[in-house]
Design an enzyme around this catalytic site. Structure first.
Site, mmCIF file in Angstrom:
data_model
loop_
_atom_site.group_PDB
_atom_site.id
_atom_site.type_symbol
_atom_site.label_atom_id
_atom_site.label_comp_id
_atom_site.label_asym_id
_atom_site.label_seq_id
_atom_site.Cartn_x
_atom_site.Cartn_y
_atom_site.Cartn_z
ATOM 1 N N THR A 31 0.837 -1.196 0.000
ATOM 2 C CA THR A 31 0.000 0.000 0.000
ATOM 3 C C THR A 31 0.873 1.248 0.000
ATOM 4 O O THR A 31 1.937 1.269 0.618
ATOM 5 C CB THR A 31 -0.910 -0.003 1.243
ATOM 6 O OG1 THR A 31 -1.819 -1.097 1.137
ATOM 7 C CG2 THR A 31 -1.697 1.291 1.369
ATOM 8 N N SER A 33 2.165 5.090 -2.230
ATOM 9 C CA SER A 33 2.497 5.612 -3.556
ATOM 10 C C SER A 33 3.539 4.760 -4.275
ATOM 11 O O SER A 33 3.448 4.554 -5.489
ATOM 12 C CB SER A 33 2.992 7.058 -3.439
ATOM 13 O OG SER A 33 4.142 7.143 -2.610
ATOM 14 N N THR A 34 4.544 4.249 -3.541
ATOM 15 C CA THR A 34 5.569 3.434 -4.195
ATOM 16 C C THR A 34 5.031 2.055 -4.541
ATOM 17 O O THR A 34 5.254 1.540 -5.635
ATOM 18 C CB THR A 34 6.809 3.311 -3.299
ATOM 19 O OG1 THR A 34 7.181 4.600 -2.826
ATOM 20 C CG2 THR A 34 7.977 2.721 -4.078
ATOM 21 N N GLY A 87 6.029 -0.572 0.290
ATOM 22 C CA GLY A 87 6.833 0.604 0.559
ATOM 23 C C GLY A 87 7.109 0.743 2.046
ATOM 24 O O GLY A 87 6.731 -0.099 2.862
ATOM 25 N N LYS A 100 6.431 1.788 9.030
ATOM 26 C CA LYS A 100 5.449 1.719 7.964
ATOM 27 C C LYS A 100 4.096 2.154 8.508
ATOM 28 O O LYS A 100 3.886 2.202 9.709
ATOM 29 C CB LYS A 100 5.334 0.290 7.414
ATOM 30 C CG LYS A 100 6.521 -0.140 6.561
ATOM 31 C CD LYS A 100 6.395 -1.573 6.052
ATOM 32 C CE LYS A 100 5.075 -1.912 5.432
ATOM 33 N NZ LYS A 100 4.690 -1.029 4.323
ATOM 34 N N GLY A 101 3.182 2.454 7.603
ATOM 35 C CA GLY A 101 1.805 2.641 8.005
ATOM 36 C C GLY A 101 1.305 4.060 8.038
ATOM 37 O O GLY A 101 0.172 4.293 8.483
ATOM 38 N N GLY A 103 0.236 5.556 5.680
ATOM 39 C CA GLY A 103 -0.939 5.536 4.820
ATOM 40 C C GLY A 103 -2.169 4.973 5.500
ATOM 41 O O GLY A 103 -3.259 4.976 4.927
ATOM 42 N N GLU A 109 -0.921 -4.520 6.446
ATOM 43 C CA GLU A 109 0.442 -4.656 5.922
ATOM 44 C C GLU A 109 1.262 -5.608 6.785
ATOM 45 O O GLU A 109 2.030 -6.433 6.276
ATOM 46 C CB GLU A 109 1.126 -3.289 5.869
ATOM 47 C CG GLU A 109 0.595 -2.367 4.779
ATOM 48 C CD GLU A 109 1.242 -1.003 4.808
ATOM 49 O OE1 GLU A 109 1.464 -0.431 3.739
ATOM 50 O OE2 GLU A 109 1.530 -0.492 5.917
#
Length: 233
Positions: A31, A33-34, A87, A100-101, A103, A109
């Site tokens: 999840t 943009s990358t 990503g 991470k996270g 988003g 994830e």
């Protein structure tokens, strides 16, 4: 680095990682943009004849994958994931420990990452850090009930806590129906201990610390694309 340059670097890293997928694999679809560049590349490879099934880590990724014609599955059908491409908000040099996270999909994830034989991280070089927490907040997913009490407990372990809000000003709701508390630490000197301390707090569902989970990072920048592995101890 301009946003256009960053996007180009992300795309380069994502497309290299997408080449790691082989016929018959179960692939975790990350999840952000990358990761979206990687999903797009995998959609193209599927149309060209590569056959695999995807396990999406968010509703947004599920929607993208379906639009691209990627067949999707889950843990009812597959016990393990062969390879996950995702990503990260921060990648620690040497250890490949992650934050991470940001988003908002950290729980899904982490479930997918923990069930993966390989977790490959794709990012532009701005995400590389010497110590976690240098630039990024640490998202912590918590139950909606009693979140204020959970926030106070997080403060006791050194976090400056802000509940994440939507653009409309409401509390942000994750795909799992939980809240996200964005935590600022004055550096995270011992990520493993911090992950354990946060995880022991009642009301915490999961933190955005991914410790010892990534097997490789594909990092792109102005000098090209590098494949990083965990440094030998």
């Amino acid at each position: 680095m301009s946003s256009e340059q960053a996007a180009e670097y992300k795309r380069h890293a994502a497309e290299l990682a997408a080449e790691m997928v082989e016929d018959g694999m179960v692939v975790g679809l990350g999840t952000g943009s990358t990761a979206a560049f990687a999903v797009a590349a995998l959609g193209r490879r599927y149309r060209e004849g590569l056959r695999f099934v995807g396990v999406p880590t968010s509703l947004a990724t599920e929607h993208q994958a379906r639009e691209l014609g990627i067949p999707l599955s889950g843990f009812g059908e597959h016990e393990r994931v062969d390879l996950t491409i995702d990503g990260a908000d921060e990648v620690q040099r040497g250890t490949l420990n992650l934050i991470k996270g940001l988003g908002g999909a950290l729980l899904r994830e982490k479930i997918v990452a923990s069930a993966s034989d390989r977790l490959v991280i794709v990012a532009d070089e701005s995400k590389l850090v010497d110590g976690l927490g240098e630039h990024s907040l640490l998202p912590v997913e918590v139950t909606p009930f009693g979140w204020e009490a959970t926030a106070r407990r997080l403060a006791e372990v050194g976090a400056h806590v802000s509940p994440r809000r939507s653009r409309a000003g409401d509390l942000f709701i994750s795909d799992g129906g939980n809240l996200i508390l964005d935590c600022h630490f004055e550096g995270i000197d011992d990520p493993a201990a911090t992950e354990l301390a946060i995880g022991s707090i009642v009301g915490v569902v999961e933190s955005g610390l991914f410790i010892g989970m990534a097997s490789e990072a594909v990092i792109a920048g102005p000098t090209g694309v590098a494949r990083l592995h965990v440094a030998a101890q």
